[in-house]
Design a protein around this motif. Structure first.
Motif, PDB file in Angstrom:
ATOM      1  N   VAL A  47       0.836  -1.207   0.000  1.00  0.00           N
ATOM      2  CA  VAL A  47       0.000   0.000   0.000  1.00  0.00           C
ATOM      3  C   VAL A  47       0.868   1.253   0.000  1.00  0.00           C
ATOM      4  N   VAL A  48       1.868   1.286   0.879  1.00  0.00           N
ATOM      5  CA  VAL A  48       2.751   2.458   0.958  1.00  0.00           C
ATOM      6  C   VAL A  48       3.499   2.652  -0.354  1.00  0.00           C
ATOM      7  N   ALA A  49       4.024   1.571  -0.914  1.00  0.00           N
ATOM      8  CA  ALA A  49       4.781   1.679  -2.166  1.00  0.00           C
ATOM      9  C   ALA A  49       3.896   2.171  -3.304  1.00  0.00           C
ATOM     10  N   LEU A  50       2.684   1.641  -3.390  1.00  0.00           N
ATOM     11  CA  LEU A  50       1.774   2.083  -4.443  1.00  0.00           C
ATOM     12  C   LEU A  50       1.363   3.534  -4.252  1.00  0.00           C
ATOM     13  N   ARG A  51       1.138   3.907  -2.997  1.00  0.00           N
ATOM     14  CA  ARG A  51       0.726   5.286  -2.716  1.00  0.00           C
ATOM     15  C   ARG A  51       1.823   6.275  -3.103  1.00  0.00           C
ATOM     16  N   LEU A  52       3.053   5.952  -2.740  1.00  0.00           N
ATOM     17  CA  LEU A  52       4.171   6.829  -3.103  1.00  0.00           C
ATOM     18  C   LEU A  52       4.348   6.888  -4.619  1.00  0.00           C
ATOM     19  N   ARG A  79     -12.678  17.532  -2.223  1.00  0.00           N
ATOM     20  CA  ARG A  79     -11.543  17.072  -1.416  1.00  0.00           C
ATOM     21  C   ARG A  79     -11.675  15.582  -1.097  1.00  0.00           C
ATOM     22  N   VAL A  80     -12.898  15.125  -0.856  1.00  0.00           N
ATOM     23  CA  VAL A  80     -13.110  13.705  -0.560  1.00  0.00           C
ATOM     24  C   VAL A  80     -12.742  12.846  -1.764  1.00  0.00           C
ATOM     25  N   PHE A  81     -13.219  13.236  -2.950  1.00  0.00           N
ATOM     26  CA  PHE A  81     -12.895  12.462  -4.153  1.00  0.00           C
ATOM     27  C   PHE A  81     -11.390  12.459  -4.408  1.00  0.00           C
ATOM     28  N   GLY A  82     -10.739  13.591  -4.197  1.00  0.00           N
ATOM     29  CA  GLY A  82      -9.308  13.673  -4.450  1.00  0.00           C
ATOM     30  C   GLY A  82      -8.474  12.864  -3.480  1.00  0.00           C
ATOM     31  N   ALA A  83      -8.984  12.671  -2.252  1.00  0.00           N
ATOM     32  CA  ALA A  83      -8.223  11.923  -1.244  1.00  0.00           C
ATOM     33  C   ALA A  83      -8.583  10.440  -1.238  1.00  0.00           C
ATOM     34  N   ASP A  84      -9.879  10.124  -1.203  1.00  0.00           N
ATOM     35  CA  ASP A  84     -10.281   8.733  -1.028  1.00  0.00           C
ATOM     36  C   ASP A  84     -10.292   7.926  -2.319  1.00  0.00           C
ATOM     37  N   GLY A  85     -10.415   8.606  -3.460  1.00  0.00           N
ATOM     38  CA  GLY A  85     -10.355   7.885  -4.729  1.00  0.00           C
ATOM     39  C   GLY A  85      -9.032   7.140  -4.901  1.00  0.00           C
ATOM     40  N   PRO A  86      -7.884   7.836  -4.815  1.00  0.00           N
ATOM     41  CA  PRO A  86      -6.594   7.133  -4.909  1.00  0.00           C
ATOM     42  C   PRO A  86      -6.393   6.110  -3.789  1.00  0.00           C
ATOM     43  N   ARG A  87      -6.895   6.398  -2.586  1.00  0.00           N
ATOM     44  CA  ARG A  87      -6.734   5.455  -1.478  1.00  0.00           C
ATOM     45  C   ARG A  87      -7.427   4.135  -1.782  1.00  0.00           C
ATOM     46  N   LEU A  88      -8.665   4.203  -2.260  1.00  0.00           N
ATOM     47  CA  LEU A  88      -9.391   2.977  -2.571  1.00  0.00           C
ATOM     48  C   LEU A  88      -8.707   2.222  -3.695  1.00  0.00           C
ATOM     49  N   PHE A  89      -8.229   2.939  -4.703  1.00  0.00           N
ATOM     50  CA  PHE A  89      -7.523   2.293  -5.813  1.00  0.00           C
ATOM     51  C   PHE A  89      -6.300   1.531  -5.307  1.00  0.00           C
ATOM     52  N   VAL A  90      -5.511   2.171  -4.446  1.00  0.00           N
ATOM     53  CA  VAL A  90      -4.301   1.544  -3.908  1.00  0.00           C
ATOM     54  C   VAL A  90      -4.652   0.326  -3.062  1.00  0.00           C
ATOM     55  N   LEU A  96      -5.489  -7.235  -4.427  1.00  0.00           N
ATOM     56  CA  LEU A  96      -5.413  -8.127  -5.588  1.00  0.00           C
ATOM     57  C   LEU A  96      -4.050  -8.804  -5.669  1.00  0.00           C
ATOM     58  N   ILE A  97      -3.005  -8.052  -5.349  1.00  0.00           N
ATOM     59  CA  ILE A  97      -1.655  -8.628  -5.342  1.00  0.00           C
ATOM     60  C   ILE A  97      -1.550  -9.710  -4.267  1.00  0.00           C
ATOM     61  N   PHE A 177     -13.043  -1.003   3.580  1.00  0.00           N
ATOM     62  CA  PHE A 177     -12.098  -1.961   3.016  1.00  0.00           C
ATOM     63  C   PHE A 177     -10.720  -1.824   3.657  1.00  0.00           C
ATOM     64  N   ALA A 178     -10.365  -0.608   4.056  1.00  0.00           N
ATOM     65  CA  ALA A 178      -9.060  -0.388   4.693  1.00  0.00           C
ATOM     66  C   ALA A 178      -8.977  -1.097   6.037  1.00  0.00           C
ATOM     67  N   PHE A 179     -10.043  -1.041   6.835  1.00  0.00           N
ATOM     68  CA  PHE A 179      -9.972  -1.557   8.201  1.00  0.00           C
ATOM     69  C   PHE A 179     -10.763  -2.849   8.424  1.00  0.00           C
ATOM     70  N   ARG A 180     -11.640  -3.207   7.502  1.00  0.00           N
ATOM     71  CA  ARG A 180     -12.414  -4.433   7.692  1.00  0.00           C
ATOM     72  C   ARG A 180     -12.417  -5.313   6.443  1.00  0.00           C
ATOM     73  N   GLY A 181     -11.481  -5.044   5.541  1.00  0.00           N
ATOM     74  CA  GLY A 181     -11.340  -5.848   4.338  1.00  0.00           C
ATOM     75  C   GLY A 181     -10.203  -6.838   4.462  1.00  0.00           C
ATOM     76  N   TYR A 182      -9.122  -6.600   3.724  1.00  0.00           N
ATOM     77  CA  TYR A 182      -8.000  -7.542   3.730  1.00  0.00           C
ATOM     78  C   TYR A 182      -7.412  -7.727   5.124  1.00  0.00           C
ATOM     79  N   LEU A 183      -7.194  -6.636   5.856  1.00  0.00           N
ATOM     80  CA  LEU A 183      -6.548  -6.744   7.159  1.00  0.00           C
ATOM     81  C   LEU A 183      -7.404  -7.525   8.151  1.00  0.00           C
ATOM     82  N   GLN A 184      -8.704  -7.288   8.148  1.00  0.00           N
ATOM     83  CA  GLN A 184      -9.581  -8.035   9.053  1.00  0.00           C
ATOM     84  C   GLN A 184      -9.540  -9.522   8.716  1.00  0.00           C
ATOM     85  N   TYR A 185      -9.610  -9.846   7.443  1.00  0.00           N
ATOM     86  CA  TYR A 185      -9.595 -11.242   7.011  1.00  0.00           C
ATOM     87  C   TYR A 185      -8.288 -11.922   7.414  1.00  0.00           C
TER      88      TYR A 185
END
Length: 674
Positions: A47-52, A79-90, A96-97, A177-185
């Motif tokens: 996540v960090v690598a993709l975000r950077l 501001r919400v679209f500009g911040a959370d759009g890339p976050r969800l994509f990452v 998926l990886i 998805f950030a807090f109850r998706g992959y990490l929760q699983y």
């Protein structure tokens, strides 16, 4: 177990020598793959690598974060679209990886595409809006809230409604998805669902700690908010109801009622509202979620939701590892596509998940087929010189052991008869899993009157049972260890000492399963036609174990139907089996088919039998009892499977005691402390 277990087991200083995994390997891997904590860290690193990388690309293209011109203390859709759009994509790309690395389906992390914005989402949205409204109604009842009118008019209402709706749907999906998706699983596979939920809900609150206007009371409510969402996830099995609740909760608070949400002030809101009174009532700068009314409403929502959604639908599928599971099978069952490869038998995720989350009493170790199929085990061992006294000689040990599951699957009941240096002895013992202490316990008695009680642990293929025994009125410390070397045999070592003396190895040996000639006598006699059907079934099972598609395919019809105990029907069973055979083997299992009944009606035959399945995946060990019915037709002189159905058999660990209720009439209204 071996005889002479009143003086029992293997030793760190002089017992059987076996290879132990390196500390580094054990630190990073469990017997079933990369440990959950490391997988979570790998995900976060991606996540960090993709975000950077994404930020760098945006800067190169000259697209920095959009500044809507509003103060940072206010939310606005841009501001919400500009911040959370890339976050969800990452987050999605990183998941998926990881799904590719772990050989899982992306849908297992909660965002099932077939359920996208379906009924669950809108039910969640309705609950979210109702929850905010109930909190404000409570504050209103205490004279702390009132509506003062519309804040926007005419065409602005339509554009603002659309913008805020899209923005908060994006917020709901991203944060859930950030807090109850992959990490929760992933953390659930390592520590269990609710411990993982508690950890991630705390991190969820910390992620909001930097919000302008946030407070300690607000952060505590965010933790409660996260726990409530985990309840939604656990009962629905996916994130869509949770995302709908989150989106509607934020939409109602910020846009509809025009109030602060987690410390952020509203912008272009529909209604003007006013909160008046102490912070404990209104929530202060945080908003109504920090009000004392909010936790009361949350508890009510949780109770009502739990009574409506009574079944836990959150499923954990086994992690598949390239280098694991030799001799086992992978089962990637899902509610929409059953998969069968348990030695040619069918099993799905439902019976497994019941054991992981609610069936501690079913937590039996793997590889039990070496001990528990009712067949005999040939024991060969040796008592060490001096083990029975200063001048006692070494003695050979030989005998027969037999272990069977109790009728309700509660435990293993074993008997053994051995010859130790010419002296014959026998023992009967019960071994079971105690769900309260989370230990394996054993209680045995010998024909000579000695008794023993042991409490053990299981680590992979090794069982260790320390305990106490009484021999000729003397107390002995003991430790008995067995290590499975194959599905048909295990090695054992026996240590004992009197008083406070250190344990010493007194006996060691090996038990090997032998083909019981009596098995055939125990089975009913079959006619030649019935035996043909049974032979076809056996050939199919063996072909499945070997993944011999050519043989298996000749016995299974192309349109073979499959159904399970949940009523799921699969009319393309053959193709789905082939899909799963492409996957690597992942976890050990053992099956014990028995009690065959075969009826032949001309060119049609029905086969019914019972089976005990032992499985291990992630960090859980499971046993389940099932019954199968298979239908065959005869074509071109060969029997062809056209349908198969299975169901879990109920296991009752607490049997009721017959009581004459008339004797209780004199005690009506009385109570005793428990």
């Amino acid at each position: 177990m071996s005889s002479y277990r009143e003086q029992v087991v293997s030793d760190e200083s002089g017992g059987a020598v076996r290879e132990t995994p390196s500390l580094v390997k054990t630190f990073f891997r469990s017997p079933h793959g990369i440990r959950a904590g490391w997988r979570a860290l790998i995900f976060l690193a991606i996540v960090v690598a993709l975000r950077l990388s994404l930020s760098g690309i945006m800067r190169l293209l000259g697209h920095g974060q959009t500044d809507a011109g509003t103060p940072v203390s206010m939310l606005d859709p841009t501001r919400v679209f500009g911040a959370d759009g890339p976050r969800l994509f990452v987050l999605v790309v990183a998941a998926l990886i990881m799904a590719r690395i772990e050989r899982r389906k992306f849908s297992q992390y909660g965002l099932t595409l077939r359920s996208a914005f379906g009924l669950d989402f809108w039910i969640g949205a309705a609950i979210g809006f109702a929850t905010v409204s109930a909190v404000l109604a409570g504050i209103f009842a205490l004279h702390g809230f009132r509506l003062t009118g519309l804040a926007i008019h005419r065409s602005t209402i339509a554009t603002a409604t659309a913008a805020w709706t899209g923005a908060f749907v994006l917020v709901g999906l991203t944060e859930e998805f950030a807090f109850r998706g992959y990490l929760q699983y992933t953390l659930t596979t390592g520590m269990g669902f609710w411990p993982a939920a508690a950890v991630l809900s705390g991190l969820f609150a910390l992620a909001h700690a930097g919000n302008p206007g946030e407070s300690k009371a607000g952060l505590l409510m965010i933790v409660a908010f996260g726990i409530l969402h985990c309840l939604f996830l656990r009962r629905t099995g996916n994130l869509w109801l949770t995302a709908g609740f989150h989106a509607a909760y934020d939409w109602a608070t910020t846009f509809f009622y025009g109030l602060s949400d987690s410390g952020y002030a509203p912008y272009h809101n529909l209604l003007n509202s006013e909160l008046k009174g102490p912070n404990w009532l209104t929530g202060g700068s945080v908003g109504p979620e920090a009000s004392v009314v909010a936790p009361i409403v949350f508890v009510i929502v949780a109770i009502v939701f739990s009574r409506v959604y009574t079944e836990n639908r959150y499923r954990i599928e086994p992690q598949i590892s390239k280098n694991e599971g030799k001799g086992g099978s992978y089962n990637n069952a899902s509610p929409d596509k059953p998969a069968c490869d348990c030695a040619g038998l069918c099993c799905n995720s439902n019976h497994r998940s019941r054991s992981v989350y609610g069936g501690a009493a079913e937590a039996w170790p793997r590889n039990l087929e070496a001990r528990s199929d009712g067949r005999h085990l040939q024991e060969q061992g040796e008592v060490k010189a001096g083990a029975l006294g200063p001048n006692s000689p070494a003695m050979k040990v030989s005998g027969i052991d037999e272990c069977k599951w109790t009728a309700d699957g509660f435990g293993l009941l074993c008997t053994e008869t051995v010859d130790i240096g010419g002296t014959k002895e026998s023992e009967t013992f019960l071994q079971y899993y105690n769900p309260i202490s989370k230990k394996y316990e054993e209680h045995g008695v010998r024909n000579t009157g000695e008794v023993e009680n042991q409490t053990g642990t299981v680590n992979g293929d090794t069982w260790t049972f320390p305990g106490e025994s009484t021999v000729a009125g003397k107390s002995f410390h003991q430790r008995y260890t067995i290590r499975f070397v194959s599905k048909d045999s295990y090695e054992y070592t026996d240590e004992w000492s009197e008083g406070d003396k250190p344990l010493e190895v007194g006996m060691s040996g090996k038990c090997t399963r032998i083909a019981a000639t009596s098995d055939a006598a125990e089975q009913p006699k079959f006619s030649p036609a019935q035996q043909e059907v049974l032979d076809a079934h056996t050939a199919r099972v063996e072909a499945s174990e070997k993944r011999d598609y050519a043989t298996w395919s000749r016995i299974v019809a192309d349109d073979c139907m499959f159904s399970d105990d949940d009523g799921v029907l699969d009319t393309n069973h053959k193709a789905h089996m082939m899909e799963n055979w492409k996957l690597p083997l992942a976890y050990d299992h053992g099956v014990n088919p028995r009690d065959y009944v075969v009826h032949v009606y001309g060119s049609t035959a029905v086969l019914n039998y019972r089976v005990t399945i032992h499985e291990q995946f992630t960090d859980a060990d499971i046993i389940s009892e099932q019954r199968y019915t298979e239908t065959y037709i005869k074509q071109n002189g060969s029997w062809l499977l056209i349908a198969i159905q299975w169901g879990n058999l109920p296991v009752n660990f607490h049997k009721p005691v017959a009581v004459d209720t008339s004797i209780l009439k004199d005690y009506v209204g009385q109570c005793w402390p428990i």
